[in-house]
Write a protein that holds these residues in place. Structure first.
Motif, PDB file in Angstrom:
ATOM      1  N   GLY A 446      64.146   0.723  41.010  1.00 33.01           N
ATOM      2  CA  GLY A 446      64.508   0.178  40.003  1.00 33.01           C
ATOM      3  C   GLY A 446      63.869   0.708  38.663  1.00 33.01           C
ATOM      4  N   ARG A 448      63.627   3.107  35.408  1.00 35.40           N
ATOM      5  CA  ARG A 448      64.759   3.579  34.894  1.00 35.40           C
ATOM      6  C   ARG A 448      64.296   4.985  34.344  1.00 35.40           C
ATOM      7  NH1 ARG A 448      67.189  -1.208  30.767  1.00 35.40           N
ATOM      8  NH2 ARG A 448      69.000  -0.033  31.263  1.00 35.40           N
ATOM      9  N   GLY A 472      74.411   0.298  31.516  1.00 34.27           N
ATOM     10  CA  GLY A 472      75.341  -0.023  32.626  1.00 34.27           C
ATOM     11  C   GLY A 472      74.770   0.754  33.857  1.00 34.27           C
ATOM     12  N   ASP A 473      73.598   1.237  33.884  1.00 28.10           N
ATOM     13  CA  ASP A 473      72.644   1.832  35.015  1.00 28.10           C
ATOM     14  C   ASP A 473      72.411   0.796  36.353  1.00 28.10           C
ATOM     15  OD1 ASP A 473      70.585   0.487  34.015  1.00 28.10           O
ATOM     16  OD2 ASP A 473      69.351   2.347  33.574  1.00 28.10           O
ATOM     17  N   GLY A 474      72.488  -0.455  35.898  1.00 24.79           N
ATOM     18  CA  GLY A 474      72.406  -1.455  36.899  1.00 24.79           C
ATOM     19  C   GLY A 474      70.756  -1.575  37.157  1.00 24.79           C
ATOM     20  N   ARG A 475      70.024  -1.213  36.331  1.00 25.96           N
ATOM     21  CA  ARG A 475      68.426  -1.366  36.276  1.00 25.96           C
ATOM     22  C   ARG A 475      68.037  -2.078  35.276  1.00 25.96           C
ATOM     23  NH1 ARG A 475      66.242   4.162  39.205  1.00 25.96           N
ATOM     24  NH2 ARG A 475      67.724   4.324  41.038  1.00 25.96           N
TER      25      ARG A 475
END
Length: 488
Positions: A446, A448, A472-475
């Motif tokens: 997780g 970044r 929007g990287d989902g992290r």
């Protein structure tokens, strides 16, 4: 394998990897990994496909060779002639020495026991020739003893790789149907001679076979241990203070170093008390030296730590960390400057305040900025594999990146205006981004990525900013901005 040096459990496949032409390849594997089909020389990616639970650590060939060189000298306890054999073996010429250990079998047991106490496992073999011992140790039983008249029969069933041939020659012999050493023995020599007449030693199976059978000499050219450099003062009467004798000992020791073209990075002063006890004081230097006055000055305020007891009648001063030193001419008249060099200042400060009081930066192999640099004691020897920095980095890097509050951001660029340390900064120009991804083998899941920018504000101050994460990287939620360093 844990960094603390603890060996992994026997039921876990572990390999050491090194860089290859198409990615990391297997350098060595433990027994469980080999049983699972993992072979040295194969790509790590391919081996993970057949063994998903494979644990990978990077090999240190240079460190392995250095340890093996020390083991070569350590093995002198069994016989006087020892030499390193490639990158994974030691050859001992035990002629006339085995009877001191109760015979060859008892000697092998003793060698294996002593290596086990060091945390090392080994495959051992005794044979009349270097080549036969090499083959039996790697492809024979765990412990093997081969007599003078048994080499022909014991080498026969072993694979042709036991002849110490290169990979291309082994492959060629296998294609010819010669898979064992015995098969090579059965082929008429004239047939093989025509094919390998111009081949070198590592590609000529006939020459290697003759060496293994004792028909071609292969003596052990033992590497001699460097004799210790030591100065000694034997006293007629016991004394309680070694200070009056120390300048003469330093002069004597440095003269020996000069004759040998060497310098030392440590001095060990040992006094032998009349009651049989000893006391030792050690000083170290940041660079190899043989300056007697400088070395003598490092013992200042340290001799009082010696407990003289009822006095001592023998003093020795030994050089440690001995290295080759080149004479450098720093003046046109051929002499050298006597000014206080930086290394001498470091030595004196470290001697006075402790060996860890003075440090210098060292580079590490990491593209994450805060991990790419560390501190090492100035008296410690810097590692040889220093990473070369090819990208521009700030002269000053903050210990902890400081978060900034963005007022207005440029798409795919740095903030046009942000607040940092209660000041509003307007970006006049910038360069970047330079994207730095997390190190998956160190960072938590997780973590970044970072996009670094070199920016200059309206006042001319140049900063190193980075954006943590991408929208929007989902992290995480919105990306965060930090100042990490300063240019100029």
């Amino acid at each position: 394998m844990e960094r603390q040096g603890n060996a992994p459990p026997d039921d876990i496949p572990v390999v050491l990897a090194r860089e290859g032409h198409h990615g990391p390849v297997i350098h060595a594997a433990n027994r469980k990994a080999r049983m699972d089909g993992v072979n040295p020389g194969a790509r790590v990616v391919d081996m993970r496909a057949i063994c998903p639970e494979l644990q990978v650590e990077y090999a240190d060939p240079a460190g392995d060779r250095a340890v093996l060189d020390r083991l070569v000298l350590w093995a002198r306890r069994f016989c006087p002639w020892t030499v390193r054999d490639g990158d994974d073996g030691i050859i001992l010429d035990t002629t006339g020495s085995d009877h001191l250990w109760g015979g060859e079998a008892a000697m092998l047991v003793e060698i294996e026991t002593q290596l086990a106490l060091l945390g090392l496992s080994a495959r051992l073999a005794v044979a009349p020739t270097w080549g036969a011992a090499w083959a039996l140790a790697r492809f024979g039983p765990v412990r093997s003893i081969c007599k003078e008249d048994e080499a022909f029969f014991k080498l026969g069933p072993l694979p042709v790789a036991g002849l110490r041939l290169n990979a291309d020659t082994v492959l060629l012999l296998r294609r010819l149907g010669l898979k064992t050493i015995g098969a090579v023995m059965d082929v008429p020599r004239l047939s093989l001679t025509r094919r390998f007449v111009k081949a070198g030693l590592e590609a000529n199976p006939l020459m290697r076979l003759d060496q293994a059978l004792g028909k071609l000499a292969e003596p052990v050219a033992s590497v001699e241990a460097r004799p210790p450099i030591r100065a000694t003062a034997r006293l007629a009467e016991p004394i309680f203070d070694p200070s009056p004798h120390l300048p003469e000992l330093c002069e004597d020791l440095c003269e020996q170093l000069k004759v040998a073209g060497l310098g030392c990075r440590a001095l060990h002063l040992v006094v032998y008390r009349t009651d049989g006890d000893v006391a030792e004081v050690t000083v170290r230097t940041s660079a190899p030296t043989r300056d007697p006055a400088h070395l003598h000055s490092l013992f200042r305020d340290k001799l009082e730590r010696i407990n003289p007891g009822f006095g001592f009648d023998l003093i020795t001063l030994a050089a440690g960390g001995v290295e080759e030193v080149e004479e450098r001419q720093t003046r046109l008249d051929g002499d050298s400057d006597d000014d206080l060099h930086l290394s001498r200042l470091i030595d004196r400060l470290s001697a006075k305040f402790g060996p860890r009081s003075v440090t210098h930066p060292v580079l590490h192999q990491s593209h994450v900025p805060e991990r790419a640099e560390g501190a090492l004691a100035a008296l410690a020897k810097a590692p040889a594999d220093q990473t070369e920095v090819t990208k521009e980095r700030p002269l000053r890097l903050l210990d902890h990146p400081e978060e900034v509050r963005v007022l207005y951001a440029v798409p795919e660029g740095p903030p046009a205006q942000f607040i940092w340390r209660r000041q509003t900064c307007r970006v006049a120009r910038y360069a970047g981004p330079e994207r730095i991804a997390p190190e998956w083998w160190k960072d938590r899941p997780g973590t970044r990525l970072r996009d670094y920018f070199k920016v200059e504000d309206a006042s001319g101050r140049r900063l190193w900013l980075y954006r943590e994460g991408v929208l929007g990287d989902g992290r995480g939620a919105e990306p965060r901005w930090f100042v990490h360093g300063f240019f100029g």
